[in-house]
Design a protein around this motif. Structure first.
Motif, PDB file in Angstrom:
ATOM      1  N   ALA A 186       0.816  -1.215   0.000  1.00 16.33           N
ATOM      2  CA  ALA A 186       0.000   0.000   0.000  1.00 16.33           C
ATOM      3  C   ALA A 186       0.846   1.260   0.000  1.00 16.33           C
ATOM      4  O   ALA A 186       0.378   2.329  -0.407  1.00 16.33           O
ATOM      5  CB  ALA A 186      -0.934   0.002   1.214  1.00 16.33           C
ATOM      6  N   ALA A 187       2.096   1.161   0.452  1.00 19.27           N
ATOM      7  CA  ALA A 187       2.966   2.338   0.507  1.00 19.27           C
ATOM      8  C   ALA A 187       3.401   2.798  -0.878  1.00 19.27           C
ATOM      9  O   ALA A 187       3.891   3.913  -1.030  1.00 19.27           O
ATOM     10  CB  ALA A 187       4.201   2.037   1.359  1.00 19.27           C
ATOM     11  N   VAL A 188       3.210   1.943  -1.899  1.00 21.38           N
ATOM     12  CA  VAL A 188       3.647   2.318  -3.241  1.00 21.38           C
ATOM     13  C   VAL A 188       2.818   3.481  -3.771  1.00 21.38           C
ATOM     14  O   VAL A 188       3.346   4.405  -4.417  1.00 21.38           O
ATOM     15  CB  VAL A 188       3.538   1.110  -4.194  1.00 21.38           C
ATOM     16  N   THR A 189       1.520   3.491  -3.492  1.00 20.95           N
ATOM     17  CA  THR A 189       0.640   4.529  -4.029  1.00 20.95           C
ATOM     18  C   THR A 189       1.056   5.932  -3.605  1.00 20.95           C
ATOM     19  O   THR A 189       1.229   6.814  -4.459  1.00 20.95           O
ATOM     20  CB  THR A 189      -0.812   4.249  -3.619  1.00 20.95           C
ATOM     21  N   PRO A 190       1.235   6.198  -2.290  1.00 23.85           N
ATOM     22  CA  PRO A 190       1.691   7.551  -1.928  1.00 23.85           C
ATOM     23  C   PRO A 190       3.092   7.871  -2.441  1.00 23.85           C
ATOM     24  O   PRO A 190       3.385   9.035  -2.740  1.00 23.85           O
ATOM     25  CB  PRO A 190       1.655   7.542  -0.393  1.00 23.85           C
ATOM     26  N   LEU A 191       3.967   6.862  -2.564  1.00 29.38           N
ATOM     27  CA  LEU A 191       5.301   7.123  -3.090  1.00 29.38           C
ATOM     28  C   LEU A 191       5.246   7.570  -4.543  1.00 29.38           C
ATOM     29  O   LEU A 191       5.953   8.488  -4.959  1.00 29.38           O
ATOM     30  CB  LEU A 191       6.175   5.876  -2.957  1.00 29.38           C
ATOM     31  N   VAL A 192       4.375   6.926  -5.315  1.00 27.32           N
ATOM     32  CA  VAL A 192       4.203   7.332  -6.714  1.00 27.32           C
ATOM     33  C   VAL A 192       3.577   8.718  -6.786  1.00 27.32           C
ATOM     34  O   VAL A 192       3.957   9.560  -7.620  1.00 27.32           O
ATOM     35  CB  VAL A 192       3.351   6.296  -7.466  1.00 27.32           C
ATOM     36  N   ALA A 193       2.612   8.976  -5.881  1.00 29.63           N
ATOM     37  CA  ALA A 193       1.973  10.288  -5.878  1.00 29.63           C
ATOM     38  C   ALA A 193       2.960  11.403  -5.539  1.00 29.63           C
ATOM     39  O   ALA A 193       2.869  12.512  -6.057  1.00 29.63           O
ATOM     40  CB  ALA A 193       0.806  10.295  -4.881  1.00 29.63           C
ATOM     41  N   MET A 194       3.926  11.104  -4.668  1.00 30.88           N
ATOM     42  CA  MET A 194       4.905  12.121  -4.270  1.00 30.88           C
ATOM     43  C   MET A 194       5.752  12.593  -5.437  1.00 30.88           C
ATOM     44  O   MET A 194       6.243  13.721  -5.435  1.00 30.88           O
ATOM     45  CB  MET A 194       5.837  11.562  -3.178  1.00 30.88           C
ATOM     46  N   SER A 195       5.937  11.723  -6.428  1.00 30.69           N
ATOM     47  CA  SER A 195       6.802  12.087  -7.544  1.00 30.69           C
ATOM     48  C   SER A 195       6.248  13.256  -8.339  1.00 30.69           C
ATOM     49  O   SER A 195       6.987  13.920  -9.066  1.00 30.69           O
ATOM     50  CB  SER A 195       6.994  10.880  -8.466  1.00 30.69           C
ATOM     51  N   GLY A 196       4.948  13.523  -8.214  1.00 29.07           N
ATOM     52  CA  GLY A 196       4.347  14.630  -8.949  1.00 29.07           C
ATOM     53  C   GLY A 196       4.253  15.913  -8.153  1.00 29.07           C
ATOM     54  O   GLY A 196       3.700  16.897  -8.648  1.00 29.07           O
ATOM     55  N   PHE A 197       4.767  15.929  -6.922  1.00 29.04           N
ATOM     56  CA  PHE A 197       4.678  17.108  -6.066  1.00 29.04           C
ATOM     57  C   PHE A 197       6.052  17.436  -5.498  1.00 29.04           C
ATOM     58  O   PHE A 197       6.920  16.561  -5.392  1.00 29.04           O
ATOM     59  CB  PHE A 197       3.696  16.861  -4.909  1.00 29.04           C
ATOM     60  N   PRO A 198       6.260  18.688  -5.096  1.00 27.80           N
ATOM     61  CA  PRO A 198       7.551  19.053  -4.474  1.00 27.80           C
ATOM     62  C   PRO A 198       7.712  18.382  -3.114  1.00 27.80           C
ATOM     63  O   PRO A 198       6.839  18.474  -2.262  1.00 27.80           O
ATOM     64  CB  PRO A 198       7.452  20.576  -4.334  1.00 27.80           C
ATOM     65  N   THR A 199       8.817  17.682  -2.928  1.00 24.50           N
ATOM     66  CA  THR A 199       9.078  16.991  -1.658  1.00 24.50           C
ATOM     67  C   THR A 199      10.383  17.429  -1.014  1.00 24.50           C
ATOM     68  O   THR A 199      10.775  16.890   0.020  1.00 24.50           O
ATOM     69  CB  THR A 199       9.124  15.465  -1.876  1.00 24.50           C
ATOM     70  N   GLN A 200      11.077  18.402  -1.620  1.00 27.29           N
ATOM     71  CA  GLN A 200      12.306  18.961  -1.057  1.00 27.29           C
ATOM     72  C   GLN A 200      13.343  17.887  -0.728  1.00 27.29           C
ATOM     73  O   GLN A 200      13.990  17.905   0.315  1.00 27.29           O
ATOM     74  CB  GLN A 200      11.979  19.774   0.210  1.00 27.29           C
ATOM     75  N   GLY A 201      13.475  16.889  -1.609  1.00 28.70           N
ATOM     76  CA  GLY A 201      14.501  15.875  -1.430  1.00 28.70           C
ATOM     77  C   GLY A 201      14.112  14.714  -0.531  1.00 28.70           C
ATOM     78  O   GLY A 201      14.950  13.835  -0.287  1.00 28.70           O
ATOM     79  N   TRP A 202      12.870  14.659  -0.041  1.00 29.28           N
ATOM     80  CA  TRP A 202      12.455  13.581   0.852  1.00 29.28           C
ATOM     81  C   TRP A 202      12.076  12.313   0.103  1.00 29.28           C
ATOM     82  O   TRP A 202      12.100  11.233   0.681  1.00 29.28           O
ATOM     83  CB  TRP A 202      11.259  14.033   1.693  1.00 29.28           C
ATOM     84  N   LEU A 203      11.712  12.429  -1.175  1.00 31.00           N
ATOM     85  CA  LEU A 203      11.238  11.258  -1.922  1.00 31.00           C
ATOM     86  C   LEU A 203      12.279  10.144  -1.988  1.00 31.00           C
ATOM     87  O   LEU A 203      11.935   8.968  -1.756  1.00 31.00           O
ATOM     88  CB  LEU A 203      10.809  11.683  -3.327  1.00 31.00           C
ATOM     89  N   PRO A 204      13.557  10.410  -2.269  1.00 29.47           N
ATOM     90  CA  PRO A 204      14.546   9.310  -2.264  1.00 29.47           C
ATOM     91  C   PRO A 204      14.638   8.600  -0.919  1.00 29.47           C
ATOM     92  O   PRO A 204      14.806   7.375  -0.877  1.00 29.47           O
ATOM     93  CB  PRO A 204      15.860  10.014  -2.620  1.00 29.47           C
ATOM     94  N   LEU A 205      14.528   9.357   0.182  1.00 26.75           N
ATOM     95  CA  LEU A 205      14.577   8.728   1.506  1.00 26.75           C
ATOM     96  C   LEU A 205      13.421   7.758   1.694  1.00 26.75           C
ATOM     97  O   LEU A 205      13.617   6.638   2.187  1.00 26.75           O
ATOM     98  CB  LEU A 205      14.541   9.803   2.588  1.00 26.75           C
ATOM     99  N   PHE A 206      12.223   8.161   1.292  1.00 26.30           N
ATOM    100  CA  PHE A 206      11.063   7.262   1.435  1.00 26.30           C
ATOM    101  C   PHE A 206      11.195   6.016   0.564  1.00 26.30           C
ATOM    102  O   PHE A 206      10.813   4.914   0.982  1.00 26.30           O
ATOM    103  CB  PHE A 206       9.777   8.018   1.102  1.00 26.30           C
ATOM    104  N   TRP A 207      11.723   6.177  -0.652  1.00 28.73           N
ATOM    105  CA  TRP A 207      11.926   5.010  -1.506  1.00 28.73           C
ATOM    106  C   TRP A 207      12.959   4.064  -0.893  1.00 28.73           C
ATOM    107  O   TRP A 207      12.804   2.835  -0.951  1.00 28.73           O
ATOM    108  CB  TRP A 207      12.375   5.447  -2.900  1.00 28.73           C
TER     109      TRP A 207
END
Length: 393
Positions: A186-207
């Motif tokens: 289930a965590a994949v959905t928000p991770l994919v959604a984050m790619s379309g919004f500004p996350t200030q470098g947090w997206l790689p950490l979550f992946w």
């Protein structure tokens, strides 16, 4: 001669004082840190439930457009800038409460601690203008919590692990964990959604966190006896110890900076700072109590100077376990007094949780045993009720 004999002795004492970050003793301090931090977050969110829209929602004085500008300028992270809809806000707020409960109980802690971090950062960073020192401490500590192994004791995860070992002693691999796989997927959905919004470098950490969760399950499931499992376990222990050390250093930094800033203040130097604080309407939940304390000049003088001395001295007392324990008790009492007299409960509770990292292991073990003995009658009645319900007739 004096230097050669004194320096090793001080180093040895310091090592013993910081031994709580070792792999043997750390689980109890980490468990207290987990339980206390989750309880503070949960209490705060429930207390502010009636005011949540004004603080962080669509009725906040900081509009959605201004919040987006502030987040970009501060380079902070919050998922609440993705949408201004009420449903999205309610979902984030409710999921953060659920994550706090899960972390408090130690259920799926690895996953829920990440969800708690995302929720707390999202709410706090939506409107940083309404925060105080307690919010800053909570924001920092929920990040550190993710990197600790805080569910090894006093958690549902630990109880589940014990039951699995009891049911299948000597089993080669772990059983299929459907809830864990469902949460991970289930965590994949928000991770994919984050790619379309500004996350200030947090997206790689979550992946990375998501991938590590999957690797950990695969190794436990199919390669429990492989050396890769031992490497992963050692890496997790090292990361845990480093996170606990950073928490301890952060606490020392907070007290040291607060104490040295007070030393430079004129009101603190003359011993009247507490008097002025007690006469501020904003910090006067109990006017009669504040007035009674403010009228006692010797008590004001002693408490003002004691506050400065305790905060400045605390980092240096880590070299002596007995002095550290005494000073730790004094600081916890001080925070409780601040919470009651000045009406700053969440800052005080957050600092007490951070102080608990320094509590002696023997004390925590004895406290856990006592709590277990107190819960025995409740568990006995529950077991008897279950047997009665299962018996025919």
């Amino acid at each position: 001669m004096t230097t050669s004999t004194t320096v090793p002795d001080v180093a040895a004492r310091l090592a013993r004082a910081l031994s709580f970050i070792g792999s043997v003793r750390a689980p109890y301090q980490a468990a207290v840190f987990r339980i206390g931090l989750a309880a503070v977050v949960l209490a705060f969110l429930l207390r502010e439930w009636p005011h949540r829209h004004v603080l962080y929602g669509n009725r906040s004085p900081l509009s959605f457009d201004l919040a987006q500008i502030l987040v970009r300028e501060e380079r902070s992270f919050t998922v609440l800038i993705w949408s201004d809809g009420q449903l999205w806000f309610e979902t984030v707020y409710t999921l953060t409460i659920a994550a706090a409960v899960a972390v408090l109980l130690g259920w799926r802690t690895r996953t829920m601690s990440v969800l708690l971090m995302v929720g707390v950062l999202s709410l706090e960073n939506r409107n940083t203008l309404v925060g105080d020192g307690g919010d800053n401490v909570i924001r920092i500590m929920v990040i550190y919590l993710v990197f600790t192994r805080c569910a090894q004791v006093w958690s549902l995860d630990a109880r589940r692990e014990r039951r699995l070992r009891a049911d299948s002693p000597g089993a080669g691999r772990a059983a299929f964990d459907f809830p864990g796989i469902a949460l991970w997927s289930a965590a994949v959905t928000p991770l994919v959604a984050m790619s379309g919004f500004p996350t200030q470098g947090w997206l790689p950490l979550f992946w990375i966190l998501w991938a590590v969760q999957g690797i950990w399950y695969v190794v436990n499931r199919w390669f429990p006896d492989h050396e890769v499992r031992a490497v992963l376990d050692a890496a997790a222990s090292m990361l845990h110890n480093c996170a606990m050390l950073v928490v301890a250093a952060q606490v020392c930094l907070i007290y040291a900076t607060a104490g040295w800033y007070k030393v430079q203040g004129t009101r603190w130097q003359e011993g009247s700072a507490l008097y002025y604080a007690l006469n501020l309407d904003y910090f006067m939940p109990w006017p009669a109590l504040s007035g009674l304390l403010a009228a006692n000049t010797p008590a004001i003088l002693v408490l003002t100077y004691a506050t400065v001395m305790v905060q400045v001295a605390f980092p240096f007392t880590l070299a002596n376990r007995k002095v550290k324990n005494v000073l730790l008790a004094v600081m916890i009492l001080e925070h409780l007094g601040i919470a009651v007299v000045l009406g700053i409960p969440f800052l005080s509770l957050a600092m007490i949780v951070c102080d608990a990292v320094f509590l002696p292991t023997a004390f925590l073990v004895a406290l856990g045993a006592r709590c277990a003995r107190l819960s025995l009658p409740v568990r006995a009645r529950a077991s008897w009720g279950a047997r009665q319900a299962a018996s025919p007739g």
